[in-house]
Write a protein that holds these residues in place. Sequence first.
Motif, PDB file in Angstrom:
ATOM      1  N   SER A  87      34.684  33.196 -19.109  1.00 51.32           N
ATOM      2  CA  SER A  87      33.669  34.160 -19.519  1.00 51.32           C
ATOM      3  C   SER A  87      32.585  33.494 -20.363  1.00 51.32           C
ATOM      4  CB  SER A  87      34.320  35.291 -20.317  1.00 51.32           C
ATOM      5  OG  SER A  87      33.337  36.192 -20.800  1.00 51.32           O
ATOM      6  N   VAL A  88      31.328  33.829 -20.047  1.00 46.44           N
ATOM      7  CA  VAL A  88      30.198  33.312 -20.825  1.00 46.44           C
ATOM      8  C   VAL A  88      29.550  34.413 -21.652  1.00 46.44           C
ATOM      9  CG1 VAL A  88      29.725  31.461 -19.184  1.00 46.44           C
ATOM     10  CG2 VAL A  88      28.587  33.676 -18.900  1.00 46.44           C
ATOM     11  N   GLY A  89      30.046  35.649 -21.525  1.00 44.41           N
ATOM     12  CA  GLY A  89      29.480  36.763 -22.273  1.00 44.41           C
ATOM     13  C   GLY A  89      28.480  37.549 -21.447  1.00 44.41           C
ATOM     14  N   VAL A  90      28.291  38.810 -21.831  1.00 37.30           N
ATOM     15  CA  VAL A  90      27.480  39.715 -21.018  1.00 37.30           C
ATOM     16  C   VAL A  90      26.022  39.274 -20.946  1.00 37.30           C
ATOM     17  CG1 VAL A  90      27.006  41.290 -22.945  1.00 37.30           C
ATOM     18  CG2 VAL A  90      26.941  42.148 -20.601  1.00 37.30           C
ATOM     19  N   GLU A 196      21.435  34.961 -25.377  1.00 35.34           N
ATOM     20  CA  GLU A 196      22.828  34.637 -25.084  1.00 35.34           C
ATOM     21  C   GLU A 196      23.658  34.414 -26.342  1.00 35.34           C
ATOM     22  OE1 GLU A 196      23.021  31.558 -22.136  1.00 35.34           O
ATOM     23  OE2 GLU A 196      21.630  32.609 -20.786  1.00 35.34           O
ATOM     24  N   GLY A 197      23.003  34.378 -27.490  1.00 31.37           N
ATOM     25  CA  GLY A 197      23.735  34.290 -28.745  1.00 31.37           C
ATOM     26  C   GLY A 197      24.251  35.631 -29.226  1.00 31.37           C
ATOM     27  N   LEU A 198      23.808  36.715 -28.576  1.00 28.97           N
ATOM     28  CA  LEU A 198      24.241  38.060 -28.948  1.00 28.97           C
ATOM     29  C   LEU A 198      25.209  38.586 -27.897  1.00 28.97           C
ATOM     30  CD1 LEU A 198      20.828  39.655 -30.024  1.00 28.97           C
ATOM     31  CD2 LEU A 198      22.681  38.949 -31.542  1.00 28.97           C
ATOM     32  N   THR A 199      26.380  38.999 -28.335  1.00 29.96           N
ATOM     33  CA  THR A 199      27.337  39.621 -27.418  1.00 29.96           C
ATOM     34  C   THR A 199      27.309  41.139 -27.528  1.00 29.96           C
ATOM     35  OG1 THR A 199      29.075  39.372 -29.083  1.00 29.96           O
ATOM     36  CG2 THR A 199      28.879  37.639 -27.425  1.00 29.96           C
ATOM     37  N   SER A 201      24.439  44.406 -29.148  1.00 33.46           N
ATOM     38  CA  SER A 201      23.053  44.680 -29.560  1.00 33.46           C
ATOM     39  C   SER A 201      22.034  43.877 -28.766  1.00 33.46           C
ATOM     40  CB  SER A 201      22.850  44.420 -31.063  1.00 33.46           C
ATOM     41  OG  SER A 201      23.581  45.334 -31.835  1.00 33.46           O
ATOM     42  N   GLU A 202      22.479  43.237 -27.686  1.00 33.67           N
ATOM     43  CA  GLU A 202      21.545  42.461 -26.865  1.00 33.67           C
ATOM     44  C   GLU A 202      20.545  43.370 -26.162  1.00 33.67           C
ATOM     45  OE1 GLU A 202      24.443  44.084 -24.154  1.00 33.67           O
ATOM     46  OE2 GLU A 202      24.709  43.017 -26.054  1.00 33.67           O
ATOM     47  N   ASP A 203      20.938  44.628 -25.908  1.00 30.98           N
ATOM     48  CA  ASP A 203      20.039  45.573 -25.246  1.00 30.98           C
ATOM     49  C   ASP A 203      18.821  45.866 -26.115  1.00 30.98           C
ATOM     50  OD1 ASP A 203      23.101  46.591 -25.017  1.00 30.98           O
ATOM     51  OD2 ASP A 203      22.148  46.627 -23.041  1.00 30.98           O
ATOM     52  N   ARG A 204      19.085  46.221 -27.377  1.00 28.70           N
ATOM     53  CA  ARG A 204      17.982  46.557 -28.273  1.00 28.70           C
ATOM     54  C   ARG A 204      17.106  45.344 -28.564  1.00 28.70           C
ATOM     55  NH1 ARG A 204      21.757  49.973 -28.778  1.00 28.70           N
ATOM     56  NH2 ARG A 204      23.252  48.520 -29.654  1.00 28.70           N
ATOM     57  N   ASP A 205      17.714  44.178 -28.665  1.00 31.83           N
ATOM     58  CA  ASP A 205      16.922  42.969 -28.891  1.00 31.83           C
ATOM     59  C   ASP A 205      15.947  42.750 -27.739  1.00 31.83           C
ATOM     60  OD1 ASP A 205      16.454  40.353 -30.351  1.00 31.83           O
ATOM     61  OD2 ASP A 205      17.133  39.584 -28.407  1.00 31.83           O
ATOM     62  N   LEU A 206      16.421  42.902 -26.503  1.00 34.33           N
ATOM     63  CA  LEU A 206      15.552  42.735 -25.337  1.00 34.33           C
ATOM     64  C   LEU A 206      14.444  43.782 -25.330  1.00 34.33           C
ATOM     65  CD1 LEU A 206      14.882  41.470 -22.568  1.00 34.33           C
ATOM     66  CD2 LEU A 206      16.451  43.132 -21.552  1.00 34.33           C
ATOM     67  N   ILE A 207      14.792  45.028 -25.608  1.00 33.91           N
ATOM     68  CA  ILE A 207      13.798  46.104 -25.607  1.00 33.91           C
ATOM     69  C   ILE A 207      12.709  45.839 -26.640  1.00 33.91           C
ATOM     70  CG2 ILE A 207      13.462  48.537 -26.203  1.00 33.91           C
ATOM     71  CD1 ILE A 207      16.252  49.025 -24.885  1.00 33.91           C
TER      72      ILE A 207
END
Length: 324
Positions: A87-90, A196-199, A201-207
């Motif tokens: 696994s590399v993470g979502v 890829e450093g976030l496993t 809250s990556e959604d909000r960071d992208l938004i």
Amino acid sequence: MVDSIRRRFESTIKGLSAIPMPTQFTVIITTKNRPGYLREAIDSVLQQKSSHQAKIVIVDDGSDVPVRQQVEDYYQDCRKILRNDESVGVSAARNQGIQATETDWLIFLDDDDWLAEDFLVKMADATEAIPPPDFIWPSRTMVYEDQGVQVPKRASVPFVPTTKSPDEVLAGLFDATSSGMAFKRSCLLQVGGFDEGLTVSEDRDLIFKLLAKDYCAKPEEAAVLFFRIHGGPRLSRDEKRERQAEADLTVLSRHKQFLGGHPILADRFMGRVAKRLWENRFYKEAIAVTNLQCHISPFSLRARKRQIGWHLLAFFRLGKSLGS
């Protein structure tokens, strides 16, 4: 005679080229150890009532039994199945999916969610809006699953009516997740995709990265994602909540300047971050976030009430003040 035929042929070709092509989507499904749910997700894409058929890319992020063995023979329409032995993470898995696509529009779908049968029709209509959107988020129906029994409940978020102010519309994104959202591929590449450093809250960071670049967001109420709440394989809640709080604090720090210009969105997002920090006993950090929230949204009664209450709790329970 020959010239006449040639002119008619050229006129026909020109007319055909003016016919708008159906919007092409690729649905990127990330999965790990949930083959039953995965099949429901794939079926929901293949059974769309739409001329806007979607390609499917599955990213198997380290399943114990490779997904290819479970679905490839059954689903001939799964054109690409990517496999990570570990696994590399979502976030990294979704970025792999982005790189494996070619269509202009991408839709992310978690393996335990599924799409309403007219989802692609509604999303395709939304791509034709004026001004043209760069990413679109659907409404959600939460499906609570207990011992195989599913109880649907229509969610009030993340949809916000477009009749409200631009800042109120953006505030509808405060609880959005990438599952079900449609993005222009070029925009995702421009901002570097998911961190890829976030496993979490990556959604909000992208938004926030997209909004900070002035990309246009559009809600589409008619497109419905079924969002499953279940007790299946995942990290324990306590561990995940603590990691979520830490990740939210990181995202807040990165995008503080952007949030400062959008007080309604900031009020909702920062209020949730502060609450999560407090619940996980990051008291000083929670009060610091609330203080910043009151500075950005000075008329937020909820923030003021929380600020005063937490200062009092910190003083009487912990015997000291935790910042001002």
